[in-house]
Scaffold this motif. Structure first.
Motif, PDB file in Angstrom:
ATOM      1  N   UNK A  32       0.877  -1.167   0.000  1.00  0.00           N
ATOM      2  CA  UNK A  32       0.000   0.000   0.000  1.00  0.00           C
ATOM      3  C   UNK A  32       0.915   1.219   0.000  1.00  0.00           C
ATOM      4  N   UNK A  34       1.264   5.615   0.225  1.00  0.00           N
ATOM      5  CA  UNK A  34       0.635   6.808   0.789  1.00  0.00           C
ATOM      6  C   UNK A  34       1.499   8.034   0.527  1.00  0.00           C
ATOM      7  N   UNK A  94       3.507   0.477   3.154  1.00  0.00           N
ATOM      8  CA  UNK A  94       3.443  -0.656   4.071  1.00  0.00           C
ATOM      9  C   UNK A  94       3.104  -1.910   3.281  1.00  0.00           C
ATOM     10  N   UNK A  95       3.429  -3.034   3.895  1.00  0.00           N
ATOM     11  CA  UNK A  95       3.006  -4.317   3.340  1.00  0.00           C
ATOM     12  C   UNK A  95       1.482  -4.354   3.356  1.00  0.00           C
ATOM     13  N   UNK A  98      -0.043  -5.243   6.626  1.00  0.00           N
ATOM     14  CA  UNK A  98       0.636  -4.758   7.819  1.00  0.00           C
ATOM     15  C   UNK A  98       0.301  -3.296   8.052  1.00  0.00           C
ATOM     16  N   UNK A  99       0.139  -2.941   9.296  1.00  0.00           N
ATOM     17  CA  UNK A  99      -0.190  -1.560   9.611  1.00  0.00           C
ATOM     18  C   UNK A  99       1.024  -0.695   9.897  1.00  0.00           C
ATOM     19  N   UNK A 100       2.190  -1.303   9.948  1.00  0.00           N
ATOM     20  CA  UNK A 100       3.406  -0.544  10.218  1.00  0.00           C
ATOM     21  C   UNK A 100       3.806   0.198   8.955  1.00  0.00           C
ATOM     22  N   UNK A 101       3.850   1.508   9.012  1.00  0.00           N
ATOM     23  CA  UNK A 101       4.154   2.335   7.840  1.00  0.00           C
ATOM     24  C   UNK A 101       5.613   2.759   7.869  1.00  0.00           C
ATOM     25  N   UNK A 103       8.162   5.473   6.341  1.00  0.00           N
ATOM     26  CA  UNK A 103       8.131   6.793   5.717  1.00  0.00           C
ATOM     27  C   UNK A 103       9.457   7.112   5.049  1.00  0.00           C
TER      28      UNK A 103
ATOM     29  N   UNK B  35       5.576   6.714  16.744  1.00  0.00           N
ATOM     30  CA  UNK B  35       6.674   6.967  15.808  1.00  0.00           C
ATOM     31  C   UNK B  35       7.634   7.968  16.446  1.00  0.00           C
ATOM     32  N   UNK B  43       9.021  10.164   9.899  1.00  0.00           N
ATOM     33  CA  UNK B  43       8.653   9.394  11.095  1.00  0.00           C
ATOM     34  C   UNK B  43       9.161   7.961  10.993  1.00  0.00           C
ATOM     35  N   UNK B 101      -3.749  -3.064   6.777  1.00  0.00           N
ATOM     36  CA  UNK B 101      -2.845  -2.107   6.161  1.00  0.00           C
ATOM     37  C   UNK B 101      -3.508  -0.962   5.431  1.00  0.00           C
TER      38      UNK B 101
END
Lengths: 113, 116
Positions: A32, A34, A94-95, A98-101, A103, B35, B43, B101
């Motif tokens: 994904x 952003x 992110x994958x 997965x919610x870990x973004x 940057x 973060x 971040x 996600x």
């Protein structure tokens, strides 16, 4: 590991100029994508996002971004910038599960009135 | 409704001291993220919670950093024996849910930590 590279750290444009901010990511799986923006004195906020489907996505305030899978890119564009677009712009990935973004380092955009 | 809030907005401490940073997510949001943003950087993910449990703490830099969310709402990031390198903006974000996600993360204003 995922990583995001933003090519320009600082961009200065005059009002009505066209904008393109580069973003490339490194990840072998489904992602994904952003773009977040931080206006002076404000919180980080979402500008637009891509999950699937049409690779050209439109966001708020006339911004759009195109996902080019073969180039691992997700460049941000706007045909005619305004002074109020002065802000810092962050590309992120992110994958897809997965919610870990992750940057990028950000691009500071300064629009001259 | 109210957005994500973080307190304090600024924290100055001395090397070696203990600090706590608080995050109050948007009401009803079950997922909460921390973060860290250093000067000139984007971040950097630290940890995220789904409810009361830490779903992913892989970004915590070392065992001096710890975070809790005992009731599934407010979260506290705790830093022991602070070092000058811990100086940064600490950001909190929340989303209605987690696990696919797709959710937009809503960010708070951050806490600027300065370790002298």
């Amino acid at each position: 590991a995922q990583s995001v590279s933003q090519h320009n750290h600082h961009v200065i444009l005059s009002e009505a100029a066209s904008l393109e901010l580069g973003c490339n990511y490194s990840y072998g799986g489904t992602v994904n994508l952003f773009w977040y923006v931080q206006y002076p004195g404000q919180h980080l906020q979402l500008l637009l996002k891509y999950f699937s489907g049409d690779p050209l996505v439109k966001g708020i305030k006339g911004f759009e971004a195109e996902f080019i899978k073969s180039k691992f890119s997700f460049n941000l564009r706007k045909p005619s910038v305004q002074w109020s677009d002065t802000a810092e712009y962050f590309c992120a990935v992110n994958d897809w599960r997965d919610d870990k973004i992750i940057f990028g380092k950000g691009t500071r955009l300064h629009i001259l009135p | 409704g109210a957005g994500v809030s973080q307190t304090p907005s600024n924290k100055v401490t001395e090397k070696g001291k203990y600090v706590e940073l608080r995050c109050d997510p948007i009401s009803g949001h079950t997922a909460l993220y921390w973060y860290r943003q250093s000067l000139g950087q984007g971040p950097e993910f630290l940890i995220y919670f789904q409810g009361t449990g830490a779903a992913d703490d892989s970004g915590l830099p070392n065992d001096r950093f710890f975070a809790v969310r005992p009731e599934g709402s407010v979260s506290t990031l705790k830093i022991q024996r602070t070092e000058r390198g811990d100086s940064a903006m600490y950001l909190c974000a929340s989303t209605p849910g987690a696990g696919n996600g797709h959710n937009e993360q809503f960010f708070g204003p951050g806490t600027r930590l300065t370790v002298l």
